[in-house]
Design a protein around this motif. Structure first.
Motif, PDB file in Angstrom:
ATOM      1  N   THR A   2       0.839  -1.191   0.000  1.00 20.60           N
ATOM      2  CA  THR A   2       0.000   0.000   0.000  1.00 20.60           C
ATOM      3  C   THR A   2       0.876   1.243   0.000  1.00 20.60           C
ATOM      4  OG1 THR A   2      -1.677  -1.190   1.248  1.00 20.60           O
ATOM      5  CG2 THR A   2      -1.848   1.191   1.224  1.00 20.60           C
ATOM      6  N   ALA A   3       0.613   2.149  -0.945  1.00 20.71           N
ATOM      7  CA  ALA A   3       1.403   3.376  -1.066  1.00 20.71           C
ATOM      8  C   ALA A   3       1.080   4.343   0.063  1.00 20.71           C
ATOM      9  CB  ALA A   3       1.119   4.044  -2.407  1.00 20.71           C
ATOM     10  N   SER A   4       2.070   5.130   0.411  1.00 19.86           N
ATOM     11  CA  SER A   4       1.896   6.164   1.428  1.00 19.86           C
ATOM     12  C   SER A   4       0.917   7.222   0.932  1.00 19.86           C
ATOM     13  CB  SER A   4       3.250   6.816   1.725  1.00 19.86           C
ATOM     14  OG  SER A   4       3.076   7.967   2.523  1.00 19.86           O
ATOM     15  N   PRO A   5       0.076   7.758   1.826  1.00 24.03           N
ATOM     16  CA  PRO A   5      -0.836   8.834   1.440  1.00 24.03           C
ATOM     17  C   PRO A   5      -0.169  10.209   1.422  1.00 24.03           C
ATOM     18  CG  PRO A   5      -1.201   8.271   3.718  1.00 24.03           C
ATOM     19  CD  PRO A   5      -0.179   7.294   3.192  1.00 24.03           C
ATOM     20  N   CYS A   6       1.133  10.257   1.648  1.00 25.22           N
ATOM     21  CA  CYS A   6       1.850  11.537   1.700  1.00 25.22           C
ATOM     22  C   CYS A   6       1.641  12.317   0.406  1.00 25.22           C
ATOM     23  CB  CYS A   6       3.334  11.291   1.930  1.00 25.22           C
ATOM     24  SG  CYS A   6       4.282  12.829   2.061  1.00 25.22           S
ATOM     25  N   THR A   7       1.321  13.605   0.562  1.00 24.19           N
ATOM     26  CA  THR A   7       1.124  14.484  -0.589  1.00 24.19           C
ATOM     27  C   THR A   7       2.306  15.431  -0.788  1.00 24.19           C
ATOM     28  OG1 THR A   7       0.022  16.175   0.728  1.00 24.19           O
ATOM     29  CG2 THR A   7      -1.386  14.459  -0.264  1.00 24.19           C
ATOM     30  N   GLY A   8       3.252  15.385   0.138  1.00 24.63           N
ATOM     31  CA  GLY A   8       4.395  16.285   0.061  1.00 24.63           C
ATOM     32  C   GLY A   8       4.106  17.656   0.654  1.00 24.63           C
ATOM     33  N   ASP A  13      -0.901  20.235  11.954  1.00 22.28           N
ATOM     34  CA  ASP A  13      -1.811  21.228  12.501  1.00 22.28           C
ATOM     35  C   ASP A  13      -1.751  21.138  14.026  1.00 22.28           C
ATOM     36  OD1 ASP A  13      -4.167  22.497  13.559  1.00 22.28           O
ATOM     37  OD2 ASP A  13      -5.058  22.372  11.565  1.00 22.28           O
ATOM     38  N   PRO A  14      -1.397  22.199  14.719  1.00 16.55           N
ATOM     39  CA  PRO A  14      -1.275  22.135  16.177  1.00 16.55           C
ATOM     40  C   PRO A  14      -2.612  21.887  16.878  1.00 16.55           C
ATOM     41  CG  PRO A  14      -0.973  24.390  15.430  1.00 16.55           C
ATOM     42  CD  PRO A  14      -1.056  23.523  14.206  1.00 16.55           C
ATOM     43  N   ARG A  15      -3.722  22.185  16.225  1.00 16.93           N
ATOM     44  CA  ARG A  15      -5.035  21.983  16.851  1.00 16.93           C
ATOM     45  C   ARG A  15      -5.452  20.517  16.834  1.00 16.93           C
ATOM     46  NH1 ARG A  15      -8.116  26.039  13.209  1.00 16.93           N
ATOM     47  NH2 ARG A  15      -6.634  25.066  11.822  1.00 16.93           N
ATOM     48  N   THR A  16      -5.134  19.802  15.749  1.00 18.02           N
ATOM     49  CA  THR A  16      -5.573  18.411  15.619  1.00 18.02           C
ATOM     50  C   THR A  16      -4.437  17.416  15.779  1.00 18.02           C
ATOM     51  OG1 THR A  16      -5.205  18.394  13.233  1.00 18.02           O
ATOM     52  CG2 THR A  16      -7.411  19.065  14.007  1.00 18.02           C
ATOM     53  N   GLY A  17      -3.197  17.853  15.494  1.00 13.53           N
ATOM     54  CA  GLY A  17      -2.050  16.951  15.490  1.00 13.53           C
ATOM     55  C   GLY A  17      -1.926  16.181  14.189  1.00 13.53           C
ATOM     56  N   TRP A  18      -2.781  16.486  13.212  1.00 12.71           N
ATOM     57  CA  TRP A  18      -2.776  15.789  11.927  1.00 12.71           C
ATOM     58  C   TRP A  18      -2.069  16.621  10.869  1.00 12.71           C
ATOM     59  CZ3 TRP A  18      -8.755  15.268  12.279  1.00 12.71           C
ATOM     60  CH2 TRP A  18      -9.079  14.302  13.244  1.00 12.71           C
ATOM     61  N   CYS A  19      -1.436  15.929   9.951  1.00 12.86           N
ATOM     62  CA  CYS A  19      -0.787  16.594   8.827  1.00 12.86           C
ATOM     63  C   CYS A  19      -1.844  17.255   7.948  1.00 12.86           C
ATOM     64  CB  CYS A  19       0.007  15.564   8.009  1.00 12.86           C
ATOM     65  SG  CYS A  19       0.751  16.261   6.526  1.00 12.86           S
ATOM     66  N   ARG A  20      -1.601  18.487   7.531  1.00  9.71           N
ATOM     67  CA  ARG A  20      -2.539  19.211   6.674  1.00  9.71           C
ATOM     68  C   ARG A  20      -2.621  18.581   5.287  1.00  9.71           C
ATOM     69  NH1 ARG A  20      -6.130  21.958   8.789  1.00  9.71           N
ATOM     70  NH2 ARG A  20      -6.418  22.927   6.786  1.00  9.71           N
ATOM     71  N   GLY A  21      -1.582  17.850   4.883  1.00  6.61           N
ATOM     72  CA  GLY A  21      -1.568  17.249   3.547  1.00  6.61           C
ATOM     73  C   GLY A  21      -2.227  15.888   3.471  1.00  6.61           C
ATOM     74  N   CYS A  22      -1.953  15.024   4.464  1.00  2.14           N
ATOM     75  CA  CYS A  22      -2.446  13.636   4.367  1.00  2.14           C
ATOM     76  C   CYS A  22      -3.388  13.224   5.490  1.00  2.14           C
ATOM     77  CB  CYS A  22      -1.271  12.658   4.301  1.00  2.14           C
ATOM     78  SG  CYS A  22      -0.339  12.505   5.841  1.00  2.14           S
TER      79      CYS A  22
END
Length: 63
Positions: A2-8, A13-22
């Motif tokens: 399975t390929a990484s969902p990374c978008t580069g 995001d400091p509010r959610t802790g989630w990457c804004r791209g993936c």
């Protein structure tokens, strides 16, 4: 494999802790190479909901 969902567009995001791209957390990004295929698919299944439920991004203006 399975390929990484990374978008580069990596920015946690400091509010959610989630990457804004993936939509993954920093820990999930770091663990990706070591996850089983089942764990990768499970994580990928969660990402669309995260990406649509996150609060809008508001950049901080510099003086």
């Amino acid at each position: 494999m399975t390929a990484s969902p990374c978008t580069g567009a990596c920015l946690l995001d400091p509010r959610t802790g989630w990457c804004r791209g993936c939509g993954r957390s920093g820990d999930e990004i770091a663990a990706w190479p070591y996850l089983s295929e089942a764990a990768r698919r499970a994580l990928l299944a969660e990402l669309p909901a995260r990406m649509t439920s996150r609060p809008p991004f508001k950049p901080v203006r510099q003086p």
